[in-house]
Design a protein around this motif. Structure first.
Motif, PDB file in Angstrom:
ATOM      1  N   SER A 175       2.158   0.524  -5.519  1.00 32.56           N
ATOM      2  CA  SER A 175       1.644  -0.540  -4.660  1.00 32.56           C
ATOM      3  C   SER A 175       2.596  -0.823  -3.499  1.00 32.56           C
ATOM      4  CB  SER A 175       1.404  -1.816  -5.462  1.00 32.56           C
ATOM      5  OG  SER A 175       2.624  -2.301  -6.000  1.00 32.56           O
ATOM      6  N   TYR A 188      -2.028  -3.351   9.409  1.00 35.26           N
ATOM      7  CA  TYR A 188      -3.211  -3.832   8.710  1.00 35.26           C
ATOM      8  C   TYR A 188      -2.874  -5.118   7.966  1.00 35.26           C
ATOM      9  CZ  TYR A 188      -5.008   0.995   9.168  1.00 35.26           C
ATOM     10  OH  TYR A 188      -5.420   2.200   9.645  1.00 35.26           O
ATOM     11  N   TYR A 245      -3.692  -6.906   4.302  1.00 33.87           N
ATOM     12  CA  TYR A 245      -3.971  -6.264   3.019  1.00 33.87           C
ATOM     13  C   TYR A 245      -4.176  -7.294   1.915  1.00 33.87           C
ATOM     14  CZ  TYR A 245       1.008  -7.150   2.262  1.00 33.87           C
ATOM     15  OH  TYR A 245       2.228  -7.753   2.148  1.00 33.87           O
ATOM     16  N   VAL A 293      -5.188  -5.962  -5.399  1.00 33.29           N
ATOM     17  CA  VAL A 293      -6.178  -6.076  -6.469  1.00 33.29           C
ATOM     18  C   VAL A 293      -5.456  -5.861  -7.805  1.00 33.29           C
ATOM     19  CG1 VAL A 293      -8.321  -5.175  -7.424  1.00 33.29           C
ATOM     20  CG2 VAL A 293      -7.959  -5.159  -4.946  1.00 33.29           C
ATOM     21  N   GLY A 339      -4.519  -1.736  -7.020  1.00 30.17           N
ATOM     22  CA  GLY A 339      -4.605  -1.111  -5.691  1.00 30.17           C
ATOM     23  C   GLY A 339      -4.466  -2.124  -4.567  1.00 30.17           C
ATOM     24  N   ILE A 341      -6.306  -3.296  -0.788  1.00 31.39           N
ATOM     25  CA  ILE A 341      -7.414  -3.181   0.170  1.00 31.39           C
ATOM     26  C   ILE A 341      -6.865  -3.463   1.567  1.00 31.39           C
ATOM     27  CG2 ILE A 341      -9.637  -4.111   0.914  1.00 31.39           C
ATOM     28  CD1 ILE A 341     -10.172  -4.868  -1.990  1.00 31.39           C
ATOM     29  N   TYR A 342      -7.051  -2.503   2.465  1.00 34.04           N
ATOM     30  CA  TYR A 342      -6.627  -2.681   3.853  1.00 34.04           C
ATOM     31  C   TYR A 342      -7.728  -3.385   4.632  1.00 34.04           C
ATOM     32  CZ  TYR A 342      -3.135   0.942   2.826  1.00 34.04           C
ATOM     33  OH  TYR A 342      -2.113   1.659   2.284  1.00 34.04           O
ATOM     34  N   ILE A 343      -7.348  -4.298   5.519  1.00 35.40           N
ATOM     35  CA  ILE A 343      -8.309  -4.994   6.384  1.00 35.40           C
ATOM     36  C   ILE A 343      -7.847  -4.829   7.821  1.00 35.40           C
ATOM     37  CG2 ILE A 343      -9.394  -7.196   6.957  1.00 35.40           C
ATOM     38  CD1 ILE A 343      -8.740  -8.109   4.106  1.00 35.40           C
TER      39      ILE A 343
END
Length: 207
Positions: free
Chosen positions: A4, A16, A18, A21, A29, A31-33
């Motif tokens: 991670s 990004y 992020y 999770v 994991g 999550i990229y935003i």
């Protein structure tokens, strides 16, 4: 955790946001935003700058994300972590230097939109943004903004041309129709010709 950490570093490197999770205290994991910039937005900003219009980006995002978006979009000046009331204060500040246009789509933009000289709401935005704006961009495309500015300039130019030709024409024919030149020069105008001349005046303005 090591896995991670690598993902988080990758997110930071690529500017990004992020979200981690996890389940039962175990990280599954990341999550990229990321904001995706439309090519038409980049073109619109370039066109506005070519028109010598100063473009400023105001966002509630953090400095890293704001800097990245501004760089990609071609915006030279950007403000980050801006609250709704701050946006309004920024509008009021720049209104002291000249006319200010505001583009927004959210509830947070409503106050600033209502304070700008001209405001544009994005078509996919909130209802309150619509109510606070002068124009709505139905295509959700910033390229409509340079088009509207050019259209407004053309409209004002035509209005000034109409006023010039109407005043020029009437300043000649109204004194003749009123008989101003009858006594000194014997020049008069038949009422039928006068009525026809008035129609010609309207045709000139429309043309």
């Amino acid at each position: 955790i090591h896995y991670s950490s690598e993902l988080i570093n990758e997110a930071i490197d690529n500017k990004y946001s992020y979200i981690l999770v996890a389940k039962n205290d175990k990280i599954l994991g990341v999550i990229y935003i990321a904001d995706i910039i439309k090519p038409t937005s980049i073109e619109a900003i370039k066109e506005l700058k070519d028109m010598h219009i100063k473009v400023i980006m105001c966002t509630g995002d953090n400095e890293v994300i704001a800097k990245n978006i501004a760089k990609k979009a071609g915006v030279d000046e950007y403000l980050y972590e801006v609250r709704p009331e701050d946006k309004y204060a920024i509008i009021e500040k720049y209104k002291q230097e000249g006319l200010v246009a505001m583009v927004g789509d959210g509830i947070n933009d409503a106050i600033a939109l209502s304070g700008a000289d001209v405001s544009f709401a994005i078509g996919a935005g909130s209802d309150i943004a619509y109510e606070s704006s002068d124009l709505i961009l139905m295509k959700n495309d910033l390229s409509d903004i340079p088009f509207m500015i050019k259209l407004s300039h053309k409209t004002m130019r035509i209005i000034k041309q109409n006023l010039f030709w109407a005043l020029f024409y009437n300043s000649i024919f109204i004194p003749v129709a009123a008989g101003v030149f009858y006594l000194p020069f014997g020049i008069s105008l038949n009422p039928m010709i006068g009525a026809f001349s008035m129609s010609i005046s309207s045709i000139i303005v429309l043309s």
